[in-house]
Design a protein around this motif. Sequence first.
Motif, PDB file in Angstrom:
ATOM      1  N   VAL A 117     -14.463  40.700   0.185  1.00 52.30           N
ATOM      2  CA  VAL A 117     -15.677  41.382   0.635  1.00 52.30           C
ATOM      3  C   VAL A 117     -15.523  41.781   2.090  1.00 52.30           C
ATOM      4  N   LYS A 122     -22.652  49.450   2.410  1.00 53.04           N
ATOM      5  CA  LYS A 122     -22.779  50.495   1.392  1.00 53.04           C
ATOM      6  C   LYS A 122     -23.573  49.998   0.192  1.00 53.04           C
ATOM      7  N   GLU A 123     -23.355  48.768  -0.160  1.00 52.42           N
ATOM      8  CA  GLU A 123     -24.023  48.190  -1.319  1.00 52.42           C
ATOM      9  C   GLU A 123     -25.516  48.013  -1.084  1.00 52.42           C
ATOM     10  N   LEU A 124     -25.891  47.612   0.136  1.00 52.18           N
ATOM     11  CA  LEU A 124     -27.298  47.339   0.446  1.00 52.18           C
ATOM     12  C   LEU A 124     -28.096  48.599   0.749  1.00 52.18           C
ATOM     13  N   SER A 156     -12.518  36.453  -3.930  1.00 51.93           N
ATOM     14  CA  SER A 156     -13.482  37.418  -3.391  1.00 51.93           C
ATOM     15  C   SER A 156     -12.907  38.161  -2.200  1.00 51.93           C
ATOM     16  N   LYS A 182     -26.754  37.356  -1.719  1.00 51.02           N
ATOM     17  CA  LYS A 182     -26.723  37.896  -3.070  1.00 51.02           C
ATOM     18  C   LYS A 182     -26.572  36.757  -4.069  1.00 51.02           C
ATOM     19  N   ARG A 186     -23.659  37.201   4.203  1.00 51.29           N
ATOM     20  CA  ARG A 186     -22.941  37.500   2.961  1.00 51.29           C
ATOM     21  C   ARG A 186     -21.433  37.309   3.129  1.00 51.29           C
ATOM     22  N   ARG A 188     -18.284  47.318   2.938  1.00 53.60           N
ATOM     23  CA  ARG A 188     -18.674  47.293   1.529  1.00 53.60           C
ATOM     24  C   ARG A 188     -20.092  46.750   1.359  1.00 53.60           C
ATOM     25  N   ILE A 189     -20.426  45.738   2.136  1.00 55.84           N
ATOM     26  CA  ILE A 189     -21.769  45.149   2.060  1.00 55.84           C
ATOM     27  C   ILE A 189     -22.829  46.151   2.495  1.00 55.84           C
TER      28      ILE A 189
END
Length: 691
Positions: A462, A469-471, A460, A545, A450, A466-467
Amino acid sequence: MSSYKRADKSELEKIFRKYCTVQKDGEWYMTHEDLVCRYLGLVEKELANVDTVRLLASVADSTNNRLISFSEFRTMEGLLCSPDATSQLAFSLFDQNNTGRISFEDFKRVLGATVIHREVPFNFSCLLVQQYFGKEHKHQLDYLEFSQLLQSLPTEHAKQAFSSCDEGSRGTIPALQFVDLMSKIRGFRMSQYVRDHLMAVAGGSAARRVSYAYFKAFNQLLGNLDLLGLIVHRVGEREGNGAITEAQLLREAENYGQVTPLQVSLLFQMCNLIEQSGFIKAEDFQLLLPGATPAGVSMATSSSKPEAAAPGREKLSGIMEFVRAAYLFTLGGVAGAAGATAVYPIDLVKTRLQNQRGSLAGEIMYKNSWDCFLKVVKNEGFFGLYRGLLPQLVGVSPEKAIKLATNDTMRRFLTKKDGSLPFWRECVAGGCGGCAQVMFTNPLEIVKIRLQVAGEMAGSKVSAVRIVKELGFMGLYKGASACLLRDIPFSAIYFSTYAHMKLFTADKRGYNGVGSLFLSAFVAGVPAAALVTPADVIKTRLQVKARAGQDTYKGMVDCALKIYKTEGGRAFWKGAPARVFRSSPQFGVTLATYELLQRLFGRTFSAKIMQQPATPSLSQPTTAPGDARGTAVSSWPTGGVQVQLAAFPDHIGGFGRARNTFSCVENRFGLVFPRTRSSLPPDPQLAADAS
């Protein structure tokens, strides 16, 4: 079991019958391959040099009919039980006609078949040969006379080699020729440490020249390592601190006429290459001793018999076992990081291409791998090629450690009692390694991917945090099924291919140098990486994603069907070249780096010098703990080092020391024969005799 004790006849006959493949006139016989390859395990049958197999089997085949009866088999077992088994075995190799005497023709034929002779031809018209066989070569040598000749051979060959390189009879040769000659004519007496530092021994510069006195002293030093090792050990113990200075060694060496001041000086020079301490200890001296696994025919290590000739492990305390594991884990991590960093830009290009969805011209961002590379550099800068490198490096160390450890453990578990490992079992072991690594690396893989594609979206920002936490925890294992579908076959193909490639890339003595390891790893990576590309494409699509307007996938099957429906079958091979160009050099760099690190730091856990006589007796084996398979491990002192060879259950009586005795024939006399078909061109004389 003492090496002098003969095996029980009935028990030996049962074992003999187990390995027989030929029945003639109601009697069972072993073929040469049955004895040398299947029973003794000296060479791998599928790749064995035919001349070498015939020569080694001649020790038992007294009738020269290519068949070995039980009587001949038992006679060989008795020979191996003799106190001078090494010299007796060497004599039998030359006594091709079984007359009990060696003719000049026998001597020339067998010595001419050795690896050393073919690299640096021996002059059979020299004075030494005339002195033993007579000017007209009519005198034949009995066992005692021939054993004396064998002791003089390495020195004579070295003298001839020096003279052939001494242009103009200046009494010196270039340092590069010194390194080349020593590697060829005395490689069997040198440890890897000595081989790696030959240029330093020669003066540290290719412009230097080596005198004959220096050359001769170095050769004699290699021959006297057993004696010097004993001296170092005794004086170190007497002084109480285990260390010995050059002056102390010189004083002690006065009691031994064959040790000269120049040899002592060379000894300290080699031992102090890493640290100029001014003294040496037994563990420093250990670096100079020939390895426990000899080169050539007795080095049976191969893809299908990894445990057969592997040295036994030393028994360490629980703390030291942990330290050793952590130490090897660290080396593997550093090597893996080096390999990953070297090829990371290729990995990023591969991921961008595989994530490119759709088939319409307007939806295609990159035309090919090179176009992708240029656009990344143009739009994101040079460091854009290294987006997502950190999580990759974090995952490399445990990934390599888990994969290699699991593969090694499974290879041990799947190895048969006779020491063989069939190809399909090699694949299973490698597949288990790939399966184990996915459990740890899938979360890191999805974060890396990602981050790699984040640069495609303008503005972007990223981050890895953050990735994650998002997943969420379960999301980190998205695409794990496809990851397993990729990594299990990859590891199965890779490790089995790599093991077999090492056989083909080994030098004439069966040794794999850094270049050989890199080439083996590189080539093995090609089919492994290419053939699993479809699974890699599916994994990438599942883990990335999807952006607005792009296809989303419910699972692995749904993903495969949609890719085929919208993009065609060729889409499954997107990024295949980039994947091959990434995986192959990555594994090559990783293993080459690991090898270099091992050579620099890998001596910490090596075997300690044995408290054995200068000329070790093979009649007093010691017993070490069983290996991973639960079989006993016999330890034999060779060249001053404790050599631990995995014992085969069927090697009873004298055969319990057969592999080690063949090893000693190589290490003492330089009688190293080509191990595989591809090692050297066939010897015409031996081929004619065989026919």
